[in-house]
Design an enzyme around this catalytic site. Structure first.
Site, mmCIF file in Angstrom:
data_model
loop_
_atom_site.group_PDB
_atom_site.id
_atom_site.type_symbol
_atom_site.label_atom_id
_atom_site.label_comp_id
_atom_site.label_asym_id
_atom_site.label_seq_id
_atom_site.Cartn_x
_atom_site.Cartn_y
_atom_site.Cartn_z
ATOM 1 N N LEU A 74 56.973 -92.490 -29.353
ATOM 2 C CA LEU A 74 56.617 -93.848 -28.943
ATOM 3 C C LEU A 74 55.542 -93.882 -27.852
ATOM 4 C CD1 LEU A 74 60.199 -95.402 -29.001
ATOM 5 C CD2 LEU A 74 58.459 -95.370 -30.814
ATOM 6 N N CYS A 75 54.877 -92.775 -27.665
ATOM 7 C CA CYS A 75 53.831 -92.649 -26.655
ATOM 8 C C CYS A 75 52.505 -93.185 -27.214
ATOM 9 C CB CYS A 75 53.699 -91.168 -26.304
ATOM 10 S SG CYS A 75 53.226 -90.857 -24.634
ATOM 11 N N HIS A 76 51.782 -93.954 -26.409
ATOM 12 C CA HIS A 76 50.483 -94.481 -26.837
ATOM 13 C C HIS A 76 49.412 -93.397 -26.774
ATOM 14 C CE1 HIS A 76 52.593 -98.152 -25.590
ATOM 15 N NE2 HIS A 76 51.818 -98.772 -26.452
ATOM 16 N N MET A 112 53.717 -89.064 -19.206
ATOM 17 C CA MET A 112 54.130 -88.217 -20.327
ATOM 18 C C MET A 112 53.100 -87.119 -20.595
ATOM 19 S SD MET A 112 57.087 -89.247 -20.912
ATOM 20 C CE MET A 112 57.358 -88.064 -22.204
ATOM 21 N N GLU A 113 51.839 -87.452 -20.409
ATOM 22 C CA GLU A 113 50.787 -86.450 -20.621
ATOM 23 C C GLU A 113 50.887 -85.338 -19.583
ATOM 24 O OE1 GLU A 113 49.771 -89.927 -22.970
ATOM 25 O OE2 GLU A 113 50.516 -89.710 -20.934
ATOM 26 N N ASP A 127 55.850 -67.434 -23.734
ATOM 27 C CA ASP A 127 55.438 -66.778 -24.980
ATOM 28 C C ASP A 127 54.638 -65.510 -24.717
ATOM 29 O OD1 ASP A 127 54.977 -66.541 -27.857
ATOM 30 O OD2 ASP A 127 52.924 -67.173 -27.403
#
Length: 161
Positions: A74-76, A112-113, A127
């Site tokens: 739901l992130c733009h 969020m970014e 990793d």
């Protein structure tokens, strides 16, 4: 206070930001990868089998910030204007401290970014070093600064922003 990603019927939806003012926005997130001192030596000496751990993790974080709306449902999608990642080896931890700063001018924030950038960078560190240590821990991923928009400035307690 209500959750903005749910409508009145409790259904998930993408928030309508079309009426929000375009403002300069910034978010800073941090996290860390904790490892054994011997594993950190691979980072410090540049002798990890897969190459430059910090340089590759930095690029991974930048790429992830740009792809956040592809990963978080739901992130733009946002016109990101700046992404920086600082990865600092810390012998006292021992491990790597990660800090991402993301900027935009838009109708919604870039928290969020920034969180996605830190997460991807931390996963990349893991990793690249997992061949020598599988017990590394990714910890403390959080927003430490958010500014811009209607809700104004947020700064986490104990952050060094």
């Amino acid at each position: 206070m209500s959750l903005s990603h749910f409508d009145k019927d409790g259904q998930a939806h993408m928030v309508d930001v079309s009426d929000k003012e375009v403002t300069d926005r910034i978010a800073v997130a941090e996290g860390r990868v904790v490892m054994l001192p011997e594993t950190l030596d691979y980072v410090l000496k540049g002798t990890a089998k897969k190459g430059d751990v910090l340089g590759i993790a930095r690029i991974a974080g930048i790429m992830a910030a740009k792809k956040t709306s592809d990963l978080i449902p739901l992130c733009h999608p946002l016109p990101i204007t700046k992404v920086t990642l600082d990865l600092e080896p810390d012998e006292a931890l021992p491990g790597v401290r990660i800090r991402a700063t993301v900027k935009t001018s838009g109708q919604t924030g870039v928290e969020m970014e920034a969180l996605t950038a830190v997460s991807a960078a931390a996963l990349t560190v893991y990793d690249m070093l997992k061949a020598v240590e599988k017990s590394m821990q990714i910890e403390g991923i959080r927003v430490v600064l958010k500014d811009g928009g209607k809700s104004g400035k947020y700064e986490a307690e104990g952050s060094a922003s």
